[in-house]
Design an enzyme around this catalytic site. Structure first.
Site, PDB file in Angstrom:
ATOM      1  N   CYS A 161      44.487  46.263  47.956  1.00 54.83           N
ATOM      2  CA  CYS A 161      44.772  46.716  46.584  1.00 54.83           C
ATOM      3  C   CYS A 161      44.731  48.232  46.423  1.00 54.83           C
ATOM      4  O   CYS A 161      45.195  48.764  45.412  1.00 54.83           O
ATOM      5  CB  CYS A 161      43.797  46.077  45.606  1.00 54.83           C
ATOM      6  SG  CYS A 161      43.861  44.287  45.654  1.00 54.83           S
TER       7      CYS A 161
ATOM      8  N   HIS B 211      43.008  49.902  38.630  1.00 56.85           N
ATOM      9  CA  HIS B 211      43.534  48.693  39.265  1.00 56.85           C
ATOM     10  C   HIS B 211      43.226  47.503  38.365  1.00 56.85           C
ATOM     11  O   HIS B 211      42.088  47.312  37.932  1.00 56.85           O
ATOM     12  CB  HIS B 211      42.890  48.539  40.652  1.00 56.85           C
ATOM     13  CG  HIS B 211      43.192  47.221  41.291  1.00 56.85           C
ATOM     14  ND1 HIS B 211      44.442  46.638  41.240  1.00 56.85           N
ATOM     15  CD2 HIS B 211      42.407  46.373  42.003  1.00 56.85           C
ATOM     16  CE1 HIS B 211      44.408  45.486  41.885  1.00 56.85           C
ATOM     17  NE2 HIS B 211      43.194  45.299  42.354  1.00 56.85           N
TER      18      HIS B 211
ATOM     19  N   ASN C  49      46.129  40.042  38.778  1.00 55.66           N
ATOM     20  CA  ASN C  49      45.903  41.091  39.783  1.00 55.66           C
ATOM     21  C   ASN C  49      47.095  41.111  40.751  1.00 55.66           C
ATOM     22  O   ASN C  49      47.253  40.190  41.547  1.00 55.66           O
ATOM     23  CB  ASN C  49      44.588  40.779  40.508  1.00 55.66           C
ATOM     24  CG  ASN C  49      44.260  41.779  41.602  1.00 55.66           C
ATOM     25  OD1 ASN C  49      45.094  42.583  42.008  1.00 55.66           O
ATOM     26  ND2 ASN C  49      43.043  41.710  42.110  1.00 55.66           N
TER      27      ASN C  49
HETATM   28  O1  UT7 Z   1      41.379  43.368  43.899  1.00 52.11           O
HETATM   29  C1  UT7 Z   1      40.052  42.892  44.002  1.00 52.11           C
HETATM   30  C2  UT7 Z   1      40.106  41.392  43.899  1.00 52.11           C
HETATM   31  N1  UT7 Z   1      38.969  40.685  43.431  1.00 52.11           N
HETATM   32  C3  UT7 Z   1      38.294  40.894  42.286  1.00 52.11           C
HETATM   33  O2  UT7 Z   1      38.506  41.801  41.531  1.00 52.11           O
HETATM   34  C4  UT7 Z   1      37.222  39.871  41.935  1.00 52.11           C
HETATM   35  C5  UT7 Z   1      36.001  40.471  41.309  1.00 52.11           C
HETATM   36  N2  UT7 Z   1      35.141  39.424  40.792  1.00 52.11           N
HETATM   37  C6  UT7 Z   1      35.415  38.742  39.669  1.00 52.11           C
HETATM   38  O3  UT7 Z   1      36.406  39.064  39.022  1.00 52.11           O
HETATM   39  C7  UT7 Z   1      34.476  37.671  39.217  1.00 52.11           C
HETATM   40  O4  UT7 Z   1      33.363  37.606  40.085  1.00 52.11           O
HETATM   41  C8  UT7 Z   1      35.161  36.277  39.166  1.00 52.11           C
HETATM   42  C9  UT7 Z   1      36.141  36.244  37.992  1.00 52.11           C
HETATM   43  C10 UT7 Z   1      35.884  35.968  40.449  1.00 52.11           C
HETATM   44  C11 UT7 Z   1      34.119  35.181  38.902  1.00 52.11           C
HETATM   45  O5  UT7 Z   1      33.374  35.471  37.750  1.00 52.11           O
HETATM   46  P1  UT7 Z   1      31.792  35.263  37.778  1.00 52.11           P
HETATM   47  O6  UT7 Z   1      31.304  35.574  36.421  1.00 52.11           O
HETATM   48  O7  UT7 Z   1      31.255  36.071  38.913  1.00 52.11           O
HETATM   49  O8  UT7 Z   1      31.690  33.690  37.998  1.00 52.11           O
HETATM   50  P2  UT7 Z   1      30.963  32.888  39.163  1.00 52.11           P
HETATM   51  O9  UT7 Z   1      31.635  33.128  40.472  1.00 52.11           O
HETATM   52  O10 UT7 Z   1      29.503  33.164  39.078  1.00 52.11           O
HETATM   53  O11 UT7 Z   1      31.212  31.417  38.752  1.00 52.11           O
HETATM   54  C12 UT7 Z   1      30.574  30.859  37.620  1.00 52.11           C
HETATM   55  C13 UT7 Z   1      30.959  29.395  37.536  1.00 52.11           C
HETATM   56  C14 UT7 Z   1      30.747  28.620  38.827  1.00 52.11           C
HETATM   57  O12 UT7 Z   1      30.264  27.345  38.486  1.00 52.11           O
HETATM   58  P3  UT7 Z   1      28.701  26.997  38.627  1.00 52.11           P
HETATM   59  O13 UT7 Z   1      28.373  27.217  40.063  1.00 52.11           O
HETATM   60  O14 UT7 Z   1      28.009  27.966  37.721  1.00 52.11           O
HETATM   61  O15 UT7 Z   1      28.642  25.577  38.184  1.00 52.11           O
HETATM   62  C15 UT7 Z   1      32.160  28.478  39.378  1.00 52.11           C
HETATM   63  O16 UT7 Z   1      32.307  27.330  40.181  1.00 52.11           O
HETATM   64  O17 UT7 Z   1      32.335  29.255  37.210  1.00 52.11           O
HETATM   65  C16 UT7 Z   1      32.956  28.335  38.110  1.00 52.11           C
HETATM   66  N3  UT7 Z   1      34.347  28.724  38.297  1.00 52.11           N
HETATM   67  C17 UT7 Z   1      35.331  28.298  37.480  1.00 52.11           C
HETATM   68  N4  UT7 Z   1      35.335  27.469  36.422  1.00 52.11           N
HETATM   69  C18 UT7 Z   1      36.510  27.245  35.811  1.00 52.11           C
HETATM   70  C19 UT7 Z   1      34.879  29.562  39.229  1.00 52.11           C
HETATM   71  N5  UT7 Z   1      36.207  29.686  39.036  1.00 52.11           N
HETATM   72  C20 UT7 Z   1      36.518  28.917  37.952  1.00 52.11           C
HETATM   73  C21 UT7 Z   1      37.708  28.630  37.275  1.00 52.11           C
HETATM   74  N6  UT7 Z   1      37.665  27.801  36.223  1.00 52.11           N
HETATM   75  N7  UT7 Z   1      38.901  29.164  37.636  1.00 52.11           N
END
Ligand code: UT7
Length: 317
Positions: A108, A242, A272
């Protein structure tokens, strides 16, 4: 160096969060509140090659040039279905340019790295008019069964034409080898002399780690480019970050203590789009007439590697 032409081309298919919830255990509320994304464009009937050529030709025309006037093409691309030849060579043929070209893959952060190389070529007199193209098709490396990664990305292309000038005030790049937080591993052909065959892994991401790295690297890069350019944070009119996650943009904005209006975004429409996200946003602002001559603009990107980069330019177009 200065920007004299901009263009972008997006896939025609808009995939909404609701469309994803048909085959994934997800919903609009989760995706919107955690990322700010409402929809993304995904390549279906179009092709990366067609879109990349269209964005390039638009940028060249906007610069008042023809493809024959371009004397170097730099293409930031993370993945396409040719390993060889370089994607830039394919696009060179499509647009009927006749110059050296090369690809770079800095995930990215690719646009920031391409600008840095372009500036070096222009400054040393080795090239006059450079096309920087960012062509990304992340939809082909995510696992469409993994709700925590596939909902984040979209496809898209954008290009800028650069020439001699004094619009760019400072640059800064960084790279810290950290593979674990974000990688995609592809399986290569079988080699009978190897002990262990390669595995493959569609995009693997430790979201929270990437989130923290993104905020800290962008903050540090922005402070560095401000110091290098001898500017204060309040001198900046726009921060084009970004477009990875709206919450990342908000965290950086809060840390910098700058007003909302200085942080334009389009992540809600495109998700993204990797290295293409900043030039796509730049093209949108330019076409909407939101940039004025003399505006000071910061670009800041981060991505797998872990890599990052920032630049400050004064808008002169
Ligand atoms: O160019 C760089 C590319 N990458 C990035 O920029 C990613 C940077 N990180 C992020 O944007 C965030 O960490 C995410 C959006 C990926 C995730 O957000 P988060 O607040 O860190 O959520 P999490 O990973 O802690 O997940 C929370 C919950 C989990 O469930 P449990 O374990 O709490 O029951 C996930 O399984 O949300 C669940 N989950 C979803 N639920 C519904 C993860 N993805 C989804 C989804 N829909 N798409």
């Amino acid at each position: 160096m200065k920007i004299i032409g901009i263009g972008s081309a997006m896939p025609s298919l808009a995939v909404t969060n609701e469309m994803l919830s048909v085959f994934l255990d997800t919903n609009d509320e989760w995706i919107s509140s955690r990322t700010g994304i409402k929809q993304r464009r995904i390549i279906s009937k179009d092709s990366l090659k067609e879109l990349a050529a269209q964005a390039s030709l638009q940028a060249i025309e906007d610069a008042g040039l023809t493809p024959k006037d371009i004397d170097f093409i730099l293409c930031s691309n993370t993945v396409n279905n040719f390993v060889v030849p370089a994607f830039s060579c394919i696009i060179q043929g499509e647009i009927e340019a006749a110059c050296p070209c090369m690809d770079l893959n800095v995930a990215c952060s690719g646009f920031m790295y391409a600008l840095f190389i372009a500036d070096s070529l222009i400054e040393t007199g080795k090239a006059k008019n450079i096309l920087v193209l960012c062509a990304e098709e992340a939809s082909r490396i995510v696992n469409w069964n993994e709700r925590d990664t596939c909902v984040l990305f979209g496809d898209g292309t954008a290009a800028v034409v650069l020439t001699e000038g004094d619009s760019f005030k400072s640059h800064h790049l960084s790279a810290h080898s950290k593979v674990e937080p974000l990688y995609y591993q592809r399986k290569l052909e079988y080699n009978p002399f190897m002990k262990n065959a390669d595995g493959d892994a569609p995009l693997v991401m430790k979201g929270k780690d990437v989130f923290k790295l993104a905020v800290s690297s962008s903050m540090s890069d922005i402070k560095t480019v401000l110091t290098k350019a001898n500017l204060q944070i309040d001198d900046i009119d726009f921060f084009l970050l970004h477009q990875a996650n709206m919450r990342i943009i908000e965290a950086i904005r809060d840390n910098l203590k700058q007003p909302v209006e200085k942080f334009p975004h389009n992540i809600e429409k495109y998700g993204n789009t990797s290295s293409a996200s900043i030039p796509i946003l730049l093209d949108e602002l330019y076409r909407e007439g939101k940039l004025e001559k003399g505006n000071k603009v910061v670009f800041s990107a981060f991505g797998a590697g872990f890599t990052s980069g920032a630049a400050i330019l004064e808008w002169t177009k």
